[in-house]
Design a protein around this motif. Structure first.
Motif, PDB file in Angstrom:
ATOM      1  N   LEU A   1       0.711  -1.127   0.273  1.00 37.70           N
ATOM      2  CA  LEU A   1       0.028   0.194  -0.395  1.00 37.70           C
ATOM      3  C   LEU A   1       0.898   1.196  -0.345  1.00 37.70           C
ATOM      4  N   ILE A   2       0.187   2.277  -1.280  1.00 36.73           N
ATOM      5  CA  ILE A   2       1.388   3.443  -0.410  1.00 36.73           C
ATOM      6  C   ILE A   2       0.240   4.669   0.002  1.00 36.73           C
TER       7      ILE A   2
ATOM      8  N   ASP B   1       4.049  -0.646  11.039  1.00 33.41           N
ATOM      9  CA  ASP B   1       5.639  -0.616  10.141  1.00 33.41           C
ATOM     10  C   ASP B   1       5.162  -0.281   9.187  1.00 33.41           C
ATOM     11  N   ALA B   2       4.895   0.447   8.580  1.00 31.03           N
ATOM     12  CA  ALA B   2       4.879   1.383   7.020  1.00 31.03           C
ATOM     13  C   ALA B   2       6.840   2.025   7.664  1.00 31.03           C
TER      14      ALA B   2
ATOM     15  N   SER C   1       4.352   2.011  -9.819  1.00 32.85           N
ATOM     16  CA  SER C   1       4.404   1.053  -8.648  1.00 32.85           C
ATOM     17  C   SER C   1       2.948   0.064  -9.252  1.00 32.85           C
ATOM     18  N   LYS C   2       3.262  -1.176  -8.927  1.00 34.69           N
ATOM     19  CA  LYS C   2       2.047  -2.380  -9.190  1.00 34.69           C
ATOM     20  C   LYS C   2       1.411  -1.585  -7.380  1.00 34.69           C
ATOM     21  N   ALA C   3       1.676  -0.847  -6.582  1.00 36.21           N
ATOM     22  CA  ALA C   3       1.238  -1.100  -5.559  1.00 36.21           C
ATOM     23  C   ALA C   3      -0.333  -0.627  -5.814  1.00 36.21           C
ATOM     24  N   ARG C   4      -0.854  -0.721  -4.736  1.00 36.82           N
ATOM     25  CA  ARG C   4      -2.574  -0.231  -4.196  1.00 36.82           C
ATOM     26  C   ARG C   4      -2.397   1.011  -4.051  1.00 36.82           C
TER      27      ARG C   4
ATOM     28  N   ASP D   1      -5.232  -4.227   3.750  1.00 33.58           N
ATOM     29  CA  ASP D   1      -4.444  -5.287   4.119  1.00 33.58           C
ATOM     30  C   ASP D   1      -3.057  -6.019   3.544  1.00 33.58           C
ATOM     31  N   GLU D   2      -2.454  -5.634   3.187  1.00 28.33           N
ATOM     32  CA  GLU D   2      -1.142  -6.076   2.304  1.00 28.33           C
ATOM     33  C   GLU D   2       0.138  -6.074   3.648  1.00 28.33           C
ATOM     34  N   GLN D   3       0.694  -6.600   3.320  1.00 22.70           N
ATOM     35  CA  GLN D   3       1.534  -6.859   3.809  1.00 22.70           C
ATOM     36  C   GLN D   3       2.609  -5.841   4.695  1.00 22.70           C
ATOM     37  N   HIS D   4       2.670  -4.943   2.946  1.00 22.58           N
ATOM     38  CA  HIS D   4       4.001  -3.797   3.388  1.00 22.58           C
ATOM     39  C   HIS D   4       2.979  -2.748   3.073  1.00 22.58           C
ATOM     40  N   ALA D   5       4.212  -1.239   3.881  1.00 21.33           N
ATOM     41  CA  ALA D   5       3.289   0.408   3.378  1.00 21.33           C
ATOM     42  C   ALA D   5       4.471   0.651   3.456  1.00 21.33           C
TER      43      ALA D   5
END
Length: 378
Positions: A118-119, A191-192, A136-139, A159-163
């Motif tokens: 997630l961005i 945890d971003a 990017s391929k992120a939401r 819901d994404e693992q990374h931010a």
């Protein structure tokens, strides 16, 4: 049916003219005597003798070009020395120099994102961060300007693992500051990773111009990435990412705008190193910029005390702003003119940028010109 496949470009240009947002390129003559309030040369270093000498020395040692990408022949000892000096100056663990600040933002955001990321991005972030989000391929969630509550909501709902959270430290159109301490606290809770673009902060904010991240006591934190440009306060060209060693290694191996772009020209590297040396020796330059910005704001009847080198004089429609900029030029002062899409419709403005090297006589002239022009177009 039209036989001209480019006819739509004429229609697009006509619409731009109708809204007062058609751009033209205007070259600066060598004998230009206008007082400059439009450039981003905040410390007045682009013509500093030491900066020019630094560029000349690197040019003679290494040649006109870097000759290849950074991973082939495009890295010189000069590049690596600049990286060490930038890291030491900002308090970051390491640095990686790119060919521009734009490519630095593209590289770091795309390299650190994937479909499970997630961005969260401030709505007024620089175009380079906007384009990085698009690539990017992120939401991507765009949040209102400096809105910590909206950022928190986006991070908590993910819901994404990374931010990643993206923000300018100093916003380029208004010159206001990001609430970095609050944003970093949200990142820690979620945890971003925070990416702060210090393009307009380095050289102006922080102790001796070390940037807003340093001013906020966040320098060296492993979950903060700083991006910056060498083309503003450092008076040169290029960009850099300042971050944890693991991030630097990841960028070297995955950032396409680093891997596939020709390395920054040696002369630009030498100029940036010399500019940094001047700033370290003369840390008062950062405060001088802010002091001059306060003079500009008062002359232009801007109520808010400037927080950066940027003073924004909002005039409303694009035609009014353009006429005011032309009038300033007639009176001997070059100013920036921001119109849509750089700013929202109805908020076209003069964008004034303070410089540390403005003389007392130049400031007196600028004050008189701004009072006249703002009085005519307010």
């Amino acid at each position: 049916m039209s036989t001209d496949p480019l006819a739509w470009l004429d229609d697009a240009a006509e619409r731009r003219r109708a809204f007062g947002v058609q751009r033209t390129i205007r070259a600066r003559p060598i004998d230009d005597h206008l007082i400059d309030l439009a450039s981003n040369d905040y410390l007045g270093l682009t013509r500093h003798p030491e900066v020019i000498a630094g560029a000349e020395l690197a040019l003679r040692r290494w040649g006109a070009g870097s000759t290849g990408s950074r991973l082939v022949t495009g890295t010189t000892e000069e590049h690596e020395q600049l990286e060490r000096e930038l890291a030491e100056f900002t308090g970051a663990p390491s640095a990686l120099v790119f060919a521009s600040g734009y490519s630095a933002n593209l590289g770091v955001v795309t390299a650190l994102s994937n479909p499970d990321t997630l961005i969260v991005s401030d709505t007024t972030n620089h175009a380079s961060l906007v384009d990085a989000c698009r690539l990017s391929k992120a939401r991507v969630v765009i949040t209102p300007h400096r809105d910590l509550s909206a950022m928190r909501d986006a991070l908590e709902a993910r819901d994404e693992q990374h931010a990643l959270v993206l923000t300018d430290s100093v916003f380029s159109a208004d010159g206001d500051l990001a609430p970095l301490r609050g944003i970093h606290a949200l990142c820690r809770e979620s945890d971003a990773v925070l990416i702060a673009d210090e393009a307009h902060g380095i050289g102006v904010r922080g102790t001796g111009g070390r940037g807003l991240v340093q001013e906020c006591g966040l320098a060296g934190e492993p979950d903060i990435i700083i991006t910056m440009t060498l083309s503003k306060a450092f008076g040169s060209q290029g960009g850099a990412v300042l971050a944890d060693d693991r991030i630097r290694d990841h960028l070297v191996n995955t950032a396409r705008s680093f891997i596939f772009d020709t390395g920054l020209a040696p002369a630009s590297v030498g100029a940036a190193r010399a500019a940094l040396s001047v700033l370290k020796r003369e840390p008062h330059l950062a405060e001088t910029v802010l002091r001059h910005a306060r003079v500009l704001a008062e002359a232009a009847d801007v109520a808010e005390t400037p927080e950066s080198a940027v003073v924004s004089v909002v005039l409303g429609d694009a035609a009014t702003a353009l006429a005011a900029a032309d009038r300033c030029r007639e009176l001997g002062v070059r100013v920036g003119c921001f119109r849509p899409p750089s700013v929202p419709r109805g908020t076209s403005r003069l964008r004034l940028t303070a410089r540390a090297d403005l003389t007392a006589d130049e400031l007196d002239t600028v004050v008189n010109v701004l009072r006249t022009v703002v009085g005519e177009h307010a």
